[in-house]
Design an enzyme around this catalytic site. Structure first.
Site, PDB file in Angstrom:
ATOM      1  N   ILE A 144       0.943  -1.182  -0.055  1.00  0.00           N
ATOM      2  CA  ILE A 144      -0.137   0.111  -0.129  1.00  0.00           C
ATOM      3  C   ILE A 144       0.882   1.338   0.040  1.00  0.00           C
ATOM      4  O   ILE A 144       0.360   2.394  -0.144  1.00  0.00           O
ATOM      5  CB  ILE A 144      -0.889  -0.268   1.142  1.00  0.00           C
ATOM      6  CG1 ILE A 144      -0.104  -0.038   2.448  1.00  0.00           C
ATOM      7  CG2 ILE A 144      -1.998  -1.129   1.021  1.00  0.00           C
ATOM      8  CD1 ILE A 144      -0.968   0.000   3.730  1.00  0.00           C
ATOM      9  N   ALA A 145       2.168   1.297   0.408  1.00  0.00           N
ATOM     10  CA  ALA A 145       2.926   2.233   0.344  1.00  0.00           C
ATOM     11  C   ALA A 145       4.342   1.997  -0.108  1.00  0.00           C
ATOM     12  O   ALA A 145       4.841   0.842   0.335  1.00  0.00           O
ATOM     13  CB  ALA A 145       2.720   3.195   1.406  1.00  0.00           C
TER      14      ALA A 145
ATOM     15  N   GLY B 258       8.390   3.573   0.464  1.00  0.00           N
ATOM     16  CA  GLY B 258       9.310   4.543   0.612  1.00  0.00           C
ATOM     17  C   GLY B 258      10.764   4.450   0.348  1.00  0.00           C
ATOM     18  O   GLY B 258      11.222   3.426  -0.515  1.00  0.00           O
ATOM     19  N   GLY B 259      11.674   5.366   0.713  1.00  0.00           N
ATOM     20  CA  GLY B 259      13.152   5.245   0.183  1.00  0.00           C
ATOM     21  C   GLY B 259      13.854   4.083   1.079  1.00  0.00           C
ATOM     22  O   GLY B 259      14.629   3.552   0.419  1.00  0.00           O
TER      23      GLY B 259
ATOM     24  N   ALA C 143      11.786   1.757   3.074  1.00  0.00           N
ATOM     25  CA  ALA C 143      11.005   0.389   3.241  1.00  0.00           C
ATOM     26  C   ALA C 143       9.757   0.450   2.525  1.00  0.00           C
ATOM     27  O   ALA C 143       9.427   1.369   2.050  1.00  0.00           O
ATOM     28  CB  ALA C 143      10.697   0.342   4.816  1.00  0.00           C
TER      29      ALA C 143
ATOM     30  N   LYS D 133       5.644  -2.919   7.951  1.00  0.00           N
ATOM     31  CA  LYS D 133       6.494  -2.089   7.161  1.00  0.00           C
ATOM     32  C   LYS D 133       7.640  -3.147   7.206  1.00  0.00           C
ATOM     33  O   LYS D 133       8.265  -3.535   8.177  1.00  0.00           O
ATOM     34  CB  LYS D 133       6.983  -0.620   8.047  1.00  0.00           C
ATOM     35  CG  LYS D 133       8.084   0.021   7.432  1.00  0.00           C
ATOM     36  CD  LYS D 133       8.123   1.123   8.292  1.00  0.00           C
ATOM     37  CE  LYS D 133       9.066   2.247   7.724  1.00  0.00           C
ATOM     38  NZ  LYS D 133       9.322   3.372   8.384  1.00  0.00           N
TER      39      LYS D 133
ATOM     40  N   ASP E  73      11.529  13.789  11.229  1.00  0.00           N
ATOM     41  CA  ASP E  73      10.941  13.560  10.069  1.00  0.00           C
ATOM     42  C   ASP E  73       9.506  13.900  10.053  1.00  0.00           C
ATOM     43  O   ASP E  73       8.663  13.395   9.080  1.00  0.00           O
ATOM     44  CB  ASP E  73      11.369  12.403   9.126  1.00  0.00           C
ATOM     45  CG  ASP E  73      10.920  12.495   7.763  1.00  0.00           C
ATOM     46  OD1 ASP E  73      11.084  13.302   7.248  1.00  0.00           O
ATOM     47  OD2 ASP E  73      10.748  11.208   7.225  1.00  0.00           O
TER      48      ASP E  73
END
Length: 668
Positions: free
Chosen positions: A29-30, A32-33, A35, A52, A146
Site C-alpha cells: 500500500i506504500a 518509501g526510500g 521500506a 513495514k 521527519d
C-alpha cells in the site's frame, strides 16, 4: 499507516507470505526510500495491520538495521491517540519488519493539495493533534526528525495521527549532537538549519518542521523552493521563512508571529518543544475564535527577539549565529556539509568577539601620589601596544590575505586545458566524481571547489568536477513484467511511472505489461513519465443463442467473432426448416477466441412415400398409412355407394411427403 489504493502484483514475492507464522501479507500500500508498507492480517489476533518491511539489501548495513529495530522500541513507548501505534517487531529469514496500526484514509499532503491555502483556524485545527503527538514524544525523550505532511495521516473518521517514528531518536548525551551514519535524516523541505549544518537535533528541530507545515497549510506552498535539495537546504540555513501574509495578505499579525517563532533559524528563539508551541497555538486559536483582528501584546509575545550575547558567555565556550549568516557559506560549501554531516564535522557559526569597552577610571584625590608612576608607565604601555598591533596586523595580513591567491575560472574547459590553467596559476588539482549537466558537454568542467574568484592558498588544491553530459535514460524493456516489477524497473532508471492503461490480450496473462508509452528504448530525461499498457487477460466473447437460424449465417457470424462453429449432427425436425439450428452447446454465456460452439442442424421433416391403397378396404388402408406416420382423413363423397373401399388418395400413391402429413381417402 495510511491505506491507499494499490493494484497488487500477482508475483510480488511478499504478497501471500506468512511472516513469523503470524502476519499474512496482502498487497503493498506504500513505498518509501528505505521500506515498503503492506496491508496484512494478524492471524493470531485476527485484525488487519500495516507491516513495514525494510527494502532488500538495507539490512546488510548493520547500523541501519539496528536503527530500524530501535524504531519499534522507541515508538512502542508512545501511547497517544494521535500517534500511529506500533504493535510488534521481528525478523523472518532476513526480512526485518514492523507491525503497526493500519489507518484507512489519506495524508495531510492530500489535504494541502485540495484545500490550501486554508483559513488560519482550520490550519491550526489540523496542526493541533500533530503537536499533541509530538509533545508526547518529546516528553518521552524522543525526536521525530521527519515531520512532514506525508507522515500525518487523516483517517476516514477524521482522526489525525503522526506516523513513521522510524527516524526518531532517544535524546541522550550520546546521540543528541550527532547525525546518523553521516547522513542527514529527514525531508529537506522541513529540515531545521541546525540539522543541515551540524546534524544535531533536539525537540526544536520538530518545532521548526511543524512551523514549516503550518506555513504550507496557510499558503499552499513551501517556504523555500529550489531545483536541487542542496539549494533548498541552503535557503533553510541562510534565509528566514517569509511571513505567510506575504502570500495571504489578510492574515492577522499574530499568525505571522507564530510562524516566525516556530521557524526561527536560531534554535534558542524557538519554543523549547512541541508542548510549548501547542500552548502558543492555543493562544492564537483563541484569538481567532473571538474574531480578534490584531493583538499587539500577543504579537509581541510571539515575535522572536534576538538575544544579546554577553562576553562572559563566549568565554564559557558558547558560540552563536547572528544576522550575518547569509554570508557564511556558498553553495559548494553547503554541498560539502550535506555530504559529511557527522560528529567529526559539526559546524557552528563563528561569533565575533567584541573588544571590551568600559568607563575610564576616575582617579581619586587620595591617590594623587601614584599619578607620576602611572604617567611613566603609560608611554611604555602605549609603545608596547603599538608594536603588538603592528605585529598582529602584519601577521593577520599574511595569514588572512597575502598568502592567498584567486582561483582561476576553468568552467567549460576540457580537462587538459583546465589542468594547464591551474598549473600555470601554481595550484594543484584533484577530481571528484563526474556529474551530469544539461549545458556543459561531456568531459568539460562544470564545477570547481573553490569556485572561480574565490580565495585559495597559493599552493592549494582545486577540486574539479567534470561533466558526464546530459543525463538521459532509455526506457527499459518492460513487456512480460508485472506492473510492480515494471514500476521498479522505471525507478531504477530514474524514470517516473504515470498511469496504467488496461487492454485485453490473447497471449499475455492478466496483470503483465504489454508495452510502455513511450516505447522501450526511447531516451528520456530523468523523472520523465512513462505509462504502462497492462493486460486484462483474454477478451470474453458472447456466444448468443442461434436456435432456428440458418447454419450458414451462424457459421459466418461466429467466425467473425473469433469462435469456431462445428456441426456435430443433422436430424429430421418437423418444426425447424432444413439447414436451421435445432440445438447448440453451450447455449449462452461467453467463450474466448478459438473456443468451439457445436450445433445440431435440421434436415427438415422426414419424407415418406405414399403407398398404393386404391381398392383396399378402408380399415386396411388406414392402418397402413398410420403405420407410416401419416394422418388419415376419410371422405364419403357423392360417389359413395356404401362399399367401404378406397377409390383414390390425395396425395396420390408414389409421392414423397413429410412424415405426419395428412392423406385424404375417397371411398366408394
Amino acid at each position: 499507516m495510511s491505506s491507499d489504493r494499490h493494484v497488487p502484483s500477482p508475483t510480488d514475492p511478499m504478497t501471500g507470505r506468512l511472516l513469523e507464522g503470524r502476519y499474512l501479507m496482502g498487497s503493498r500500500i506504500a513505498r518509501g526510500g528505505m521500506a515498503s508498507v503492506y496491508e496484512a492480517t494478524d492471524t493470531r489476533l485476527q485484525r488487519t495491520v500495516a507491516v513495514k518491511i525494510m527494502h532488500p539489501g538495507m539490512g546488510d548495513d548493520e547500523e541501519f538495521a539496528a536503527r530500524f529495530v530501535r524504531e519499534a522500541r522507541a515508538a512502542a513507548r508512545l501511547s497517544h491517540p494521535n500517534v500511529v501505534a506500533v504493535y510488534d517487531q521481528g525478523a523472518d529469514d532476513g526480512t526485518v519488519f514492523l507491525a503497526m496500526e493500519l489507518v484507512p484514509g489519506h495524508t495531510l499532503r492530500d489535504t494541502i493539495a485540495k484545500e490550501s491555502p486554508m483559513s488560519p483556524a482550520k490550519a491550526l485545527a489540523l496542526l493541533e493533534p500533530v503537536l499533541s503527538a509530538l509533545a508526547a514524544a518529546h516528553r518521552a525523550g524522543l525526536v521525530h526528525r521527519d515531520v512532514k505532511p506525508e507522515n500525518v495521516l487523516i483517517a476516514d473518521d477524521g482522526r489525525i495521527k503522526v506516523a513513521d517514528f522510524g527516524l526518531a531518536k532517544a535524546v541522550s548525551a550520546d546521540t543528541q549532537h550527532t547525525a546518523t551514519s553521516g547522513v542527514l535524516i529527514g525531508t529537506v523541505s522541513y529540515l531545521a538549519p541546525e540539522l543541515v549544518v551540524a546534524g544535531s537535533a533536539d525537540a526544536r528541530a520538530d518545532v521548526y518542521a511543524a512551523g514549516v507545515v503550518l506555513y504550507e497549510l496557510l499558503t499552499g506552498v513551501k517556504p523555500h523552493e529550489g531545483e536541487t535539495p542542496i539549494q533548498v537546504a541552503y535557503k533553510h540555513v541562510h534565509h528566514d521563512v517569509p511571513p505567510p501574509s506575504a502570500l495571504v495578505p489578510d492574515l492577522p499579525p499574530y499568525v505571522d508571529a507564530l510562524v516566525a517563532r516556530a521557524t526561527s533559524r536560531e534554535p534558542g528563539l524557538r519554543p523549547a518543544d512541541a508542548s510549548v508551541l501547542l500552548h502558543q497555538v492555543h493562544r492564537v486559536s483563541n484569538a481567532l475564535a473571538h474574531g480578534v483582528r490584531d493583538d499587539p501584546e500577543l504579537t509581541a509575545d510571539l515575535t522572536p527577539l534576538m538575544l544579546a550575547r554577553a562576553w562572559e558567555e563566549e568565554d564559557a565556550g558558547e558560540t552563536g549565529r547572528g544576522d550575518t549568516a547569509p554570508e557564511m557559506w556558498d553553495e559548494a560549501e553547503m554541498t560539502a556539509l550535506m555530504a559529511r554531516s557527522g560528529p567529526e564535522h559539526t559546524v557552528t557559526y563563528p561569533a565575533a568577539k567584541p573588544p571590551p569597552v568600559g568607563p575610564p577610571a576616575t582617579p581619586r584625590p587620595q591617590r594623587r601620589p601614584t599619578r607620576p608612576r602611572r604617567s611613566r608607565r603609560g608611554p611604555i604601555l602605549l609603545v608596547l601596544a603599538l608594536v603588538l598591533a603592528l605585529a598582529g596586523g602584519a601577521g593577520a595580513y599574511w595569514f588572512g590575505w597575502a598568502r592567498y591567491t584567486t582561483t582561476p575560472g576553468v568552467i567549460g574547459m576540457v580537462q587538459a586545458a583546465a589542468e594547464t590553467r591551474l598549473d600555470t596559476a601554481g595550484l594543484a588539482f584533484d577530481y571528484t566524481d563526474p556529474a551530469y549537466s544539461e549545458t556543459v558537454a561531456v568531459g568539460q568542467v562544470i564545477e570547481t571547489d573553490p569556485t572561480a574568484g574565490s580565495r585559495i592558498l597559493e599552493d592549494g588544491t582545486v577540486t574539479i568536477t567534470l561533466s558526464l553530459g546530459k543525463e538521459r535514460y532509455d526506457v527499459p524493456k518492460l513487456m512480460g513484467l508485472t506492473e510492480d516489477e515494471a514500476q521498479d524497473a522505471l525507478l531504477e532508471r530514474k524514470l517516473a511511472y504515470d498511469e496504467t492503461v488496461l487492454k485485453f490480450s490473447e497471449t499475455a496473462p492478466e496483470g503483465t505489461v504489454l508495452r510502455s508509452i513511450p516505447a522501450s528504448g526511447t531516451t528520456l530525461r530523468p523523472g520523465a513519465s512513462v505509462d504502462l499498457v497492462v493486460s486484462k487477460g483474454r477478451q470474453p466473447i458472447r456466444v448468443g443463442s442461434w436456435i432456428g437460424d440458418d447454419i450458414g449465417d451462424v457459421l459466418e457470424a461466429l467466425e467473425k467473432r473469433g469462435l469456431v462453429a462445428t456441426v456435430t449432427s443433422e436430424e429430421f425436425d418437423d418444426q425447424v426448416p432444413e439447414g436451421g439450428v435445432i440445438s447448440q452447446k453451450p447455449r449462452s454465456g461467453t467463450l474466448f477466441r478459438g473456443d468451439a460452439v457445436s450445433f445440431v442442424v435440421s434436415k427438415g421433416p422426414e419424407l415418406v412415400e405414399v403407398p398404393q391403397v386404391r381398392a383396399s378396404p378402408v380399415q386396411s388402408a388406414v392402418d397402413e398409412l398410420e403405420a407410416l406416420g401419416f394422418v388419415v382423413d376419410i371422405v364419403r363423397g357423392s360417389s359413395y355407394i356404401g362399399l367401404e373401399f378406397v377409390f383414390s388418395s390425395d396425395p396420390s400413391a408414389g409421392e414423397m411427403i413429410p412424415k405426419g402429413s395428412t392423406i385424404t381417402l375417397n371411398l366408394v
